[in-house]
Design a protein around this motif. Structure first.
Motif, PDB file in Angstrom:
ATOM      1  N   GLY A 130       0.841  -1.193   0.000  1.00 47.60           N
ATOM      2  CA  GLY A 130       0.000   0.000   0.000  1.00 47.60           C
ATOM      3  C   GLY A 130       0.870   1.234   0.000  1.00 47.60           C
ATOM      4  O   GLY A 130       2.027   1.160   0.391  1.00 47.60           O
ATOM      5  N   PRO A 131       0.341   2.369  -0.477  1.00 44.65           N
ATOM      6  CA  PRO A 131      -1.006   2.551  -1.027  1.00 44.65           C
ATOM      7  C   PRO A 131      -1.175   1.858  -2.370  1.00 44.65           C
ATOM      8  O   PRO A 131      -0.186   1.470  -2.999  1.00 44.65           O
ATOM      9  N   ALA A 132      -2.418   1.748  -2.773  1.00 45.52           N
ATOM     10  CA  ALA A 132      -2.735   0.900  -3.918  1.00 45.52           C
ATOM     11  C   ALA A 132      -2.079   1.344  -5.213  1.00 45.52           C
ATOM     12  O   ALA A 132      -1.843   0.534  -6.102  1.00 45.52           O
ATOM     13  N   ASP A 133      -1.751   2.630  -5.348  1.00 43.37           N
ATOM     14  CA  ASP A 133      -1.230   3.111  -6.622  1.00 43.37           C
ATOM     15  C   ASP A 133       0.295   3.111  -6.690  1.00 43.37           C
ATOM     16  O   ASP A 133       0.875   3.534  -7.682  1.00 43.37           O
ATOM     17  N   SER A 134       0.979   2.658  -5.644  1.00 44.79           N
ATOM     18  CA  SER A 134       2.450   2.692  -5.670  1.00 44.79           C
ATOM     19  C   SER A 134       3.031   1.579  -4.808  1.00 44.79           C
ATOM     20  O   SER A 134       3.700   1.836  -3.821  1.00 44.79           O
ATOM     21  N   VAL A 135       2.768   0.355  -5.212  1.00 40.62           N
ATOM     22  CA  VAL A 135       3.168  -0.795  -4.406  1.00 40.62           C
ATOM     23  C   VAL A 135       4.345  -1.522  -5.055  1.00 40.62           C
ATOM     24  O   VAL A 135       4.309  -1.841  -6.234  1.00 40.62           O
ATOM     25  N   VAL A 136       5.390  -1.769  -4.279  1.00 39.74           N
ATOM     26  CA  VAL A 136       6.483  -2.633  -4.710  1.00 39.74           C
ATOM     27  C   VAL A 136       6.760  -3.579  -3.542  1.00 39.74           C
ATOM     28  O   VAL A 136       7.392  -3.203  -2.562  1.00 39.74           O
ATOM     29  N   ILE A 137       6.248  -4.800  -3.642  1.00 38.50           N
ATOM     30  CA  ILE A 137       6.386  -5.752  -2.534  1.00 38.50           C
ATOM     31  C   ILE A 137       7.720  -6.477  -2.574  1.00 38.50           C
ATOM     32  O   ILE A 137       8.192  -6.999  -1.565  1.00 38.50           O
ATOM     33  N   ALA A 138       8.339  -6.534  -3.763  1.00 37.96           N
ATOM     34  CA  ALA A 138       9.659  -7.127  -3.980  1.00 37.96           C
ATOM     35  C   ALA A 138      10.089  -6.686  -5.373  1.00 37.96           C
ATOM     36  O   ALA A 138       9.236  -6.314  -6.198  1.00 37.96           O
ATOM     37  N   PRO A 139      11.368  -6.699  -5.674  1.00 39.57           N
ATOM     38  CA  PRO A 139      11.800  -6.326  -7.022  1.00 39.57           C
ATOM     39  C   PRO A 139      11.075  -7.144  -8.085  1.00 39.57           C
ATOM     40  O   PRO A 139      10.893  -8.355  -7.933  1.00 39.57           O
TER      41      PRO A 139
END
Length: 271
Positions: A130-139
């Protein structure tokens, strides 16, 4: 002649050198499940959550890069972190510190858990779902596996399910696995009722996953519970571990145990 002997010696020695390379250690399930880092309360839930059987069904290996979405208080972190500590990588995609009071409390408690046991959790990488418009959970394109444990209904409520599935897809390598465990409703249930009760139908999740490019690769009944009828007025939280129900219902609900859950394995197309 000396040059020939040197070449022959090199050819003889090379296989021996290759054979002596250290092998990657296998998954240490005893340490992960029975180690002192786990409370007796959390160990007791293995009966209902079947962590080893679930992760083996998804195909977990010790050298994988794994992302867990919305790890909450870290129940599965206690299992995954030691399993991946030496040879793999573990990303915990948790709440945003700017997501409101609940988000901050949940994330804060999780970070405290990690900080109290650096030997177990020192290699955990915390990212933000989150936020929904800018998520990077891992490369992008680096994860072998992304896991979601009993979170789909929450993403439906927040209207972030489609985006969450997309970021999971983007994080995975081609051929990577997306594993889902979720409280199970009968197919055809109204989505608004799913949001209210926490029970989601398999057909709904499969359709949502396919819409972003995932392919269904398998189903397991390892987390099934035929005693759970799934039609409680206040949803899954009437059952253990929450037991948010009237006092006269608690004994019967304890006897049912935790919810009936689907266990679905999706893959990201290798093409």
């Amino acid at each position: 002649m000396q040059k020939v002997m040197a070449l022959v010696s090199g050819l003889v020695l090379a296989p021996a050198i290759l054979m002596s390379a250290p092998a990657t250690a296998a998954l240490d399930w005893d340490k992960a499940l029975n180690g002192e880092h786990r409370s007796e309360k959390n160990k007791a839930r293995d009966e209902f959550r079947h962590p080893r059987e679930t992760l083996e069904f998804f195909g977990l290996k010790e050298d994988m890069t794994v992302v867990e979405l919305s790890p909450g208080g870290g129940w599965y972190t206690e299992v995954l972190a030691p399993l991946l500590h030496d040879a793999g990588s573990y990303y915990a995609a948790h709440n945003s510190p700017n997501g409101g009071a609940y988000s901050r409390r949940s994330l804060g408690g999780y970070l405290q858990k990690l900080g109290k046991d650096n030997d177990t959790y020192g290699n955990v990488t915390v990212t933000t779902l989150g936020p929904a418009d800018s998520v990077v959970i891992a490369p992008a394109g680096t994860a072998d596996m992304v896991l979601a444990f009993r979170n789909v209904h929450s993403w439906m409520r927040a209207d972030t399910l489609a985006n969450t599935l997309l970021v999971a897809y983007d994080a995975l390598k081609p051929g990577g696995v997306f594993g889902v465990v979720q409280h199970r409703a009968k197919d055809g249930r109204d989505p608004e009722r799913m949001k209210a009760t926490g029970y989601v139908s398999e057909d709904y999740i499969i359709a949502a996953a396919r819409s972003v490019g995932f392919e269904l690769d398998g189903r397991s009944e390892v987390n099934a519970n035929p005693k759970d009828r799934g039609d409680y007025e206040d949803g899954v939280w009437e059952l253990p571990p929450s037991l948010n129900t009237a006092e006269e219902n608690r004994e019967a609900h304890r006897a049912i145990g935790e919810s009936d859950r689907m266990t679905l394995k999706f893959v990201k197309s290798a093409s």
